[in-house]
Write a protein that holds these residues in place. Structure first.
Motif, PDB file in Angstrom:
ATOM      1  N   GLY A 171       0.873  -1.198  -0.119  1.00 39.22           N
ATOM      2  CA  GLY A 171       0.105  -0.010  -0.041  1.00 39.22           C
ATOM      3  C   GLY A 171       0.824   1.390  -0.111  1.00 39.22           C
ATOM      4  O   GLY A 171       2.180   1.126   0.049  1.00 39.22           O
ATOM      5  N   LEU A 172       0.416   2.574  -0.052  1.00 39.14           N
ATOM      6  CA  LEU A 172       0.870   3.753   0.373  1.00 39.14           C
ATOM      7  C   LEU A 172       1.846   3.698   1.361  1.00 39.14           C
ATOM      8  O   LEU A 172       1.400   3.534   2.528  1.00 39.14           O
ATOM      9  CB  LEU A 172       0.003   4.687   0.125  1.00 39.14           C
ATOM     10  N   GLY A 175       0.949   6.090   3.757  1.00 39.74           N
ATOM     11  CA  GLY A 175      -0.533   6.118   3.751  1.00 39.74           C
ATOM     12  C   GLY A 175      -1.286   6.498   5.005  1.00 39.74           C
ATOM     13  O   GLY A 175      -0.617   7.014   5.854  1.00 39.74           O
ATOM     14  N   GLY A 178      -3.860   2.445   5.434  1.00 38.86           N
ATOM     15  CA  GLY A 178      -3.835   1.209   4.435  1.00 38.86           C
ATOM     16  C   GLY A 178      -3.131   0.166   4.694  1.00 38.86           C
ATOM     17  O   GLY A 178      -2.902  -0.232   5.887  1.00 38.86           O
ATOM     18  N   HIS A 202     -10.154  -0.865  -2.621  1.00 38.30           N
ATOM     19  CA  HIS A 202     -10.247   0.518  -2.328  1.00 38.30           C
ATOM     20  C   HIS A 202      -9.484   1.474  -3.207  1.00 38.30           C
ATOM     21  O   HIS A 202      -8.482   1.346  -3.635  1.00 38.30           O
ATOM     22  CB  HIS A 202      -9.686   0.599  -0.855  1.00 38.30           C
ATOM     23  N   VAL A 204      -7.368   4.365  -4.892  1.00 40.90           N
ATOM     24  CA  VAL A 204      -6.364   5.068  -4.547  1.00 40.90           C
ATOM     25  C   VAL A 204      -6.341   6.501  -5.366  1.00 40.90           C
ATOM     26  O   VAL A 204      -6.251   6.252  -6.515  1.00 40.90           O
ATOM     27  CB  VAL A 204      -5.006   4.507  -4.771  1.00 40.90           C
ATOM     28  N   SER A 206      -4.522   9.312  -7.326  1.00 43.36           N
ATOM     29  CA  SER A 206      -3.164   8.817  -8.235  1.00 43.36           C
ATOM     30  C   SER A 206      -2.349   9.948  -7.878  1.00 43.36           C
ATOM     31  O   SER A 206      -1.239   9.857  -7.941  1.00 43.36           O
ATOM     32  CB  SER A 206      -3.800   8.845  -9.705  1.00 43.36           C
ATOM     33  N   ARG A 209       0.776  10.526  -4.143  1.00 45.55           N
ATOM     34  CA  ARG A 209       2.132  10.122  -4.074  1.00 45.55           C
ATOM     35  C   ARG A 209       2.997  11.531  -4.548  1.00 45.55           C
ATOM     36  O   ARG A 209       4.100  11.155  -4.895  1.00 45.55           O
ATOM     37  CB  ARG A 209       2.530   8.958  -5.003  1.00 45.55           C
ATOM     38  N   GLY A 223      -7.930  10.572   1.865  1.00 42.09           N
ATOM     39  CA  GLY A 223      -8.266   9.264   1.012  1.00 42.09           C
ATOM     40  C   GLY A 223      -9.831   8.993   0.892  1.00 42.09           C
ATOM     41  O   GLY A 223     -10.671   9.627   1.546  1.00 42.09           O
ATOM     42  N   SER A 228      -6.430   5.652   2.827  1.00 41.61           N
ATOM     43  CA  SER A 228      -5.718   6.011   1.555  1.00 41.61           C
ATOM     44  C   SER A 228      -5.901   4.573   0.460  1.00 41.61           C
ATOM     45  O   SER A 228      -5.770   4.814  -0.435  1.00 41.61           O
ATOM     46  CB  SER A 228      -4.188   6.383   1.901  1.00 41.61           C
ATOM     47  N   ASP A 229      -5.595   3.417   1.119  1.00 39.06           N
ATOM     48  CA  ASP A 229      -5.667   2.314   0.326  1.00 39.06           C
ATOM     49  C   ASP A 229      -6.387   0.849   0.996  1.00 39.06           C
ATOM     50  O   ASP A 229      -6.484   1.207   2.391  1.00 39.06           O
ATOM     51  CB  ASP A 229      -4.283   1.966  -0.311  1.00 39.06           C
ATOM     52  N   SER A 230      -6.363  -0.027   0.271  1.00 42.85           N
ATOM     53  CA  SER A 230      -6.894  -1.094   0.923  1.00 42.85           C
ATOM     54  C   SER A 230      -6.002  -1.898   1.614  1.00 42.85           C
ATOM     55  O   SER A 230      -4.613  -1.709   1.581  1.00 42.85           O
ATOM     56  CB  SER A 230      -7.210  -2.347  -0.112  1.00 42.85           C
TER      57      SER A 230
END
Length: 269
Positions: A171-172, A175, A178, A202, A204, A206, A209, A223, A228-230
């Motif tokens: 993940g990030l 993040g 995440g 989930h 994200v 783009s 980053r 997010g 922010s992310d799964s």
């Protein structure tokens, strides 16, 4: 025996708050460092506890100090578990200072330590919303007082080392709630992770980053849906590997700071 020579064998260990004023005054006179850990109490999606940043920052700070014990004199101030988290308030489960108030809080902490006689103050941060404010306060303090100040977020210190792990694949980094942060919490305190609420796929952002500049939009700073992310690829095993990498990087960084400061002051390396 000086305070620095005896601190490992005393009951107080490396916690600032466990010592008397006399012992702390002695530590300050001997040129000891104080690390002020900065964290937050804020929502971390549907599956992580609101003390996630505090838990991680506390772990990283404690373990890093343990690794440098005997090689540099450093104490850990009480962790500041409330930070600047206004961008999380709309989701609930968040306690925040405004940016203006947080700046004043950190400035007052730094001024207190300066008045206590400390000349080497380090802010070690574990929450993204604190970073810019922390850096400004560190600069202001060094401008206004004849002291050393340092400010950094743990993920920036460990960025290169984490690049040699699979962290970016989970993940990030770091993040928000995440795969990366979830892995860290799974390693530190797995019973606080509501694994049944972790979803896959989930979206994200783009642009999340972006490097070298800031980019944000109202409602999306944290997010989608506040994370922010799964975290479906997170695991305790991965988390422990990332934590070991972070602690190794932070402890090496601390030793290098000490070496740099002593050299700048005309001492030996």
């Amino acid at each position: 025996m000086t305070f620095m020579a005896s601190m490992e064998t005393t009951h107080g260990g490396y916690h600032f708050q466990h010592y008397t004023r006399e012992r702390l005054n002695e530590f300050a006179r001997e040129g000891g460092y104080v690390i002020v850990p900065l964290a937050a109490t804020e929502q971390h999606g549907p599956h992580l506890p609101v003390n996630t940043d505090t838990m991680i920052c506390d772990y990283v700070t404690r373990k890093s100090i343990e690794r440098v014990a005997g090689r540099m004199p450093v104490l850990m101030a009480p962790i500041l578990s409330i930070g600047c988290s206004e961008h999380h308030l709309s989701y609930g489960g968040t306690i925040s200072y405004s940016a203006e108030t947080y700046h004043r809080v950190l400035a007052d902490v730094a001024t207190s330590l300066v008045k206590d006689g400390f000349e080497r103050i380090i802010f070690l941060n574990g929450h993204g919303g604190n970073h810019q404010i922390m850096t400004q306060v560190a600069q202001d303090t060094a401008v206004g007082h004849d002291v050393w100040t340092v400010a950094a977020s743990y993920w920036n210190i460990a960025n290169t080392a984490l690049g040699g792990t699979d962290a970016s694949g989970v993940g990030l980094v770091p993040g928000h709630a995440g795969g990366f942060e979830t892995s860290l919490v799974m390693a530190i305190c797995p019973e606080l992770v509501d694994a049944g609420r972790i979803q896959s796929g989930h979206p994200v952002n783009s642009w999340a980053r972006a490097e070298g500049y800031y980019m944000g939009r109202h409602g999306l700073i944290t997010g989608r849906d506040g994370y922010s992310d799964s975290a479906d690829q997170a695991s305790a095993e991965k988390g422990q590997r990332y934590l070991d990498t972070i602690v190794g990087s932070v402890s090496d960084w601390l030793l290098e700071l000490d070496k740099t400061i002593r050299k700048a002051e005309g001492g030996t390396e």
